[in-house]
Motif scaffolding. Structure first.
Motif, PDB file in Angstrom:
ATOM      1  N   SER A   1      17.184 -11.477 -45.408  1.00 56.06           N
ATOM      2  CA  SER A   1      16.221 -11.583 -44.307  1.00 56.06           C
ATOM      3  C   SER A   1      16.104 -13.034 -43.868  1.00 56.06           C
ATOM      4  CB  SER A   1      14.840 -11.061 -44.732  1.00 56.06           C
ATOM      5  OG  SER A   1      14.874  -9.694 -45.009  1.00 56.06           O
ATOM      6  N   ALA A   2      15.946 -13.913 -44.832  1.00 58.44           N
ATOM      7  CA  ALA A   2      15.828 -15.339 -44.525  1.00 58.44           C
ATOM      8  C   ALA A   2      17.104 -15.867 -43.878  1.00 58.44           C
ATOM      9  CB  ALA A   2      15.504 -16.124 -45.792  1.00 58.44           C
ATOM     10  N   GLU A   3      18.251 -15.438 -44.380  1.00 54.91           N
ATOM     11  CA  GLU A   3      19.535 -15.908 -43.854  1.00 54.91           C
ATOM     12  C   GLU A   3      19.730 -15.517 -42.391  1.00 54.91           C
ATOM     13  OE1 GLU A   3      24.326 -15.368 -44.700  1.00 54.91           O
ATOM     14  OE2 GLU A   3      22.907 -14.903 -46.311  1.00 54.91           O
ATOM     15  N   VAL A   4      19.426 -14.259 -42.044  1.00 60.57           N
ATOM     16  CA  VAL A   4      19.660 -13.838 -40.657  1.00 60.57           C
ATOM     17  C   VAL A   4      18.641 -14.470 -39.706  1.00 60.57           C
ATOM     18  CG1 VAL A   4      20.871 -11.715 -41.278  1.00 60.57           C
ATOM     19  CG2 VAL A   4      18.403 -11.633 -40.812  1.00 60.57           C
ATOM     20  N   LEU A   5      17.468 -14.828 -40.188  1.00 58.12           N
ATOM     21  CA  LEU A   5      16.518 -15.535 -39.333  1.00 58.12           C
ATOM     22  C   LEU A   5      16.960 -16.973 -39.115  1.00 58.12           C
ATOM     23  CD1 LEU A   5      12.918 -14.306 -40.138  1.00 58.12           C
ATOM     24  CD2 LEU A   5      14.470 -13.611 -38.343  1.00 58.12           C
ATOM     25  N   LEU A   6      17.533 -17.594 -40.140  1.00 54.56           N
ATOM     26  CA  LEU A   6      18.059 -18.951 -39.961  1.00 54.56           C
ATOM     27  C   LEU A   6      19.134 -18.979 -38.874  1.00 54.56           C
ATOM     28  CD1 LEU A   6      18.203 -20.264 -43.643  1.00 54.56           C
ATOM     29  CD2 LEU A   6      16.774 -21.154 -41.774  1.00 54.56           C
ATOM     30  N   GLU A   7      19.884 -17.883 -38.739  1.00 52.39           N
ATOM     31  CA  GLU A   7      20.910 -17.800 -37.695  1.00 52.39           C
ATOM     32  C   GLU A   7      20.316 -17.936 -36.292  1.00 52.39           C
ATOM     33  OE1 GLU A   7      24.018 -14.794 -40.024  1.00 52.39           O
ATOM     34  OE2 GLU A   7      22.875 -14.043 -38.330  1.00 52.39           O
ATOM     35  N   VAL A   8      19.035 -17.579 -36.140  1.00 54.55           N
ATOM     36  CA  VAL A   8      18.385 -17.673 -34.822  1.00 54.55           C
ATOM     37  C   VAL A   8      17.324 -18.771 -34.803  1.00 54.55           C
ATOM     38  CG1 VAL A   8      18.911 -15.282 -34.165  1.00 54.55           C
ATOM     39  CG2 VAL A   8      16.740 -15.792 -35.341  1.00 54.55           C
ATOM     40  N   GLY A   9      17.404 -19.679 -35.773  1.00 51.68           N
ATOM     41  CA  GLY A   9      16.527 -20.842 -35.773  1.00 51.68           C
ATOM     42  C   GLY A   9      15.131 -20.631 -36.327  1.00 51.68           C
ATOM     43  N   VAL A  10      14.922 -19.568 -37.101  1.00 57.98           N
ATOM     44  CA  VAL A  10      13.609 -19.285 -37.685  1.00 57.98           C
ATOM     45  C   VAL A  10      13.730 -19.396 -39.202  1.00 57.98           C
ATOM     46  CG1 VAL A  10      11.788 -17.564 -37.972  1.00 57.98           C
ATOM     47  CG2 VAL A  10      12.973 -17.773 -35.775  1.00 57.98           C
ATOM     48  N   ASP A  11      12.883 -20.231 -39.802  1.00 57.44           N
ATOM     49  CA  ASP A  11      12.960 -20.484 -41.234  1.00 57.44           C
ATOM     50  C   ASP A  11      11.769 -19.865 -41.958  1.00 57.44           C
ATOM     51  OD1 ASP A  11      13.321 -21.425 -43.798  1.00 57.44           O
ATOM     52  OD2 ASP A  11      13.398 -23.546 -43.233  1.00 57.44           O
ATOM     53  N   ILE A  12      12.038 -18.844 -42.774  1.00 56.87           N
ATOM     54  CA  ILE A  12      10.991 -18.226 -43.589  1.00 56.87           C
ATOM     55  C   ILE A  12      11.232 -18.484 -45.073  1.00 56.87           C
ATOM     56  CG2 ILE A  12      10.404 -16.442 -41.885  1.00 56.87           C
ATOM     57  CD1 ILE A  12      11.977 -14.439 -43.720  1.00 56.87           C
ATOM     58  N   THR A  13      12.118 -19.394 -45.399  1.00 63.74           N
ATOM     59  CA  THR A  13      12.496 -19.611 -46.796  1.00 63.74           C
ATOM     60  C   THR A  13      11.343 -20.121 -47.657  1.00 63.74           C
ATOM     61  OG1 THR A  13      13.344 -21.821 -46.285  1.00 63.74           O
ATOM     62  CG2 THR A  13      14.938 -19.993 -46.255  1.00 63.74           C
ATOM     63  N   ALA A  14      10.356 -20.766 -47.065  1.00 62.30           N
ATOM     64  CA  ALA A  14       9.224 -21.285 -47.844  1.00 62.30           C
ATOM     65  C   ALA A  14       8.100 -20.258 -47.998  1.00 62.30           C
ATOM     66  CB  ALA A  14       8.679 -22.554 -47.199  1.00 62.30           C
ATOM     67  N   GLU A  15       8.226 -19.104 -47.348  1.00 59.67           N
ATOM     68  CA  GLU A  15       7.184 -18.081 -47.421  1.00 59.67           C
ATOM     69  C   GLU A  15       7.253 -17.359 -48.764  1.00 59.67           C
ATOM     70  OE1 GLU A  15       4.899 -17.806 -45.080  1.00 59.67           O
ATOM     71  OE2 GLU A  15       5.916 -19.291 -43.827  1.00 59.67           O
ATOM     72  N   SER A  16       6.150 -16.742 -49.143  1.00 60.87           N
ATOM     73  CA  SER A  16       6.143 -15.922 -50.351  1.00 60.87           C
ATOM     74  C   SER A  16       5.281 -14.688 -50.113  1.00 60.87           C
ATOM     75  CB  SER A  16       5.635 -16.718 -51.556  1.00 60.87           C
ATOM     76  OG  SER A  16       4.362 -17.243 -51.297  1.00 60.87           O
ATOM     77  N   PRO A  17       5.659 -13.576 -50.733  1.00 59.70           N
ATOM     78  CA  PRO A  17       4.922 -12.324 -50.547  1.00 59.70           C
ATOM     79  C   PRO A  17       3.464 -12.454 -50.988  1.00 59.70           C
ATOM     80  CG  PRO A  17       7.066 -11.899 -51.507  1.00 59.70           C
ATOM     81  CD  PRO A  17       6.867 -13.387 -51.537  1.00 59.70           C
ATOM     82  N   THR A  18       2.584 -11.829 -50.221  1.00 60.92           N
ATOM     83  CA  THR A  18       1.165 -11.837 -50.538  1.00 60.92           C
ATOM     84  C   THR A  18       0.592 -10.433 -50.361  1.00 60.92           C
ATOM     85  OG1 THR A  18       0.556 -12.409 -48.273  1.00 60.92           O
ATOM     86  CG2 THR A  18       0.845 -14.239 -49.797  1.00 60.92           C
ATOM     87  N   PRO A  19      -0.464 -10.127 -51.100  1.00 58.47           N
ATOM     88  CA  PRO A  19      -1.121  -8.840 -50.925  1.00 58.47           C
ATOM     89  C   PRO A  19      -1.992  -8.853 -49.675  1.00 58.47           C
ATOM     90  CG  PRO A  19      -2.255 -10.106 -52.603  1.00 58.47           C
ATOM     91  CD  PRO A  19      -1.046 -10.907 -52.194  1.00 58.47           C
ATOM     92  N   ILE A  20      -2.385  -7.689 -49.246  1.00 58.43           N
ATOM     93  CA  ILE A  20      -3.274  -7.569 -48.089  1.00 58.43           C
ATOM     94  C   ILE A  20      -4.662  -8.062 -48.478  1.00 58.43           C
ATOM     95  CG2 ILE A  20      -4.394  -5.954 -46.516  1.00 58.43           C
ATOM     96  CD1 ILE A  20      -1.895  -4.172 -46.799  1.00 58.43           C
ATOM     97  N   ASP A  21      -5.210  -8.930 -47.677  1.00 57.99           N
ATOM     98  CA  ASP A  21      -6.574  -9.410 -47.854  1.00 57.99           C
ATOM     99  C   ASP A  21      -7.490  -8.496 -47.040  1.00 57.99           C
ATOM    100  OD1 ASP A  21      -8.825 -11.217 -46.451  1.00 57.99           O
ATOM    101  OD2 ASP A  21      -8.436 -11.983 -48.475  1.00 57.99           O
ATOM    102  N   ALA A  22      -8.454  -7.876 -47.700  1.00 60.98           N
ATOM    103  CA  ALA A  22      -9.322  -6.897 -47.037  1.00 60.98           C
ATOM    104  C   ALA A  22     -10.079  -7.503 -45.860  1.00 60.98           C
ATOM    105  CB  ALA A  22     -10.301  -6.296 -48.046  1.00 60.98           C
ATOM    106  N   GLN A  23     -10.550  -8.731 -46.004  1.00 57.81           N
ATOM    107  CA  GLN A  23     -11.286  -9.376 -44.915  1.00 57.81           C
ATOM    108  C   GLN A  23     -10.363  -9.642 -43.729  1.00 57.81           C
ATOM    109  OE1 GLN A  23     -14.715  -9.955 -44.879  1.00 57.81           O
ATOM    110  NE2 GLN A  23     -14.290 -10.264 -42.708  1.00 57.81           N
TER     111      GLN A  23
END
Length: 136
Positions: free
Chosen positions: A50-72
């Motif tokens: 996912s990160a690799e194909v976004l880098l192909e279009v200039g979008v970097d998500i490599t520093a992101e990390s999965p998070t749970p849903i916050d109810a608020q």
């Protein structure tokens, strides 16, 4: 002056589709939309393809990390977008939810980087349309 619209993208692991949608929305909308992503059962890392194909279009998500849903956050955002068929949420009354039944190339035998490019392109088209809607 109106408040900045907000969106929460949700998938199961928050490692692939919802992270891709959030990254693509940030790129498309800049600071005109508040963007969040979360998972119903978060994994441990962003999907490398996912990160690799976004880098192909200039979008970097490599520093992101999965998070749970916050109810608020779930209550506060203007729109919740679930991606795929597996992500299920139980929002409070009044929360706007739409589901993107995204392309799943693996159902057609397409795997690996080719699969992720097709998923990216499907999500990107939906994000472009949503960004225009949210900005009015």
């Amino acid at each position: 002056m109106t408040a900045t619209p907000s969106v929460l993208f949700v998938c199961v692991k928050n490692g692939g589709k919802s992270q891709m949608a959030a990254g693509l929305m940030r790129a498309a909308a800049g600071d005109t939309v508040d963007v969040h992503s979360a998972g119903t059962s978060p994994g441990t890392a962003v999907n490398a393809l996912s990160a690799e194909v976004l880098l192909e279009v200039g979008v970097d998500i490599t520093a992101e990390s999965p998070t749970p849903i916050d109810a608020q956050l779930l209550r506060d955002v203007d729109l919740v977008v679930t991606l795929g068929r597996e992500a299920r949420i139980d929002p409070d009354a009044g929360v706007r939810v739409e589901n993107w039944d995204t392309d799943e190339p693996s159902e057609r035998g397409i795997e690996g980087i080719d699969r992720m490019r097709l998923v990216r392109d499907d999500i990107a088209a939906r994000v472009t349309e949503l960004a225009a809607r949210l900005r009015g």
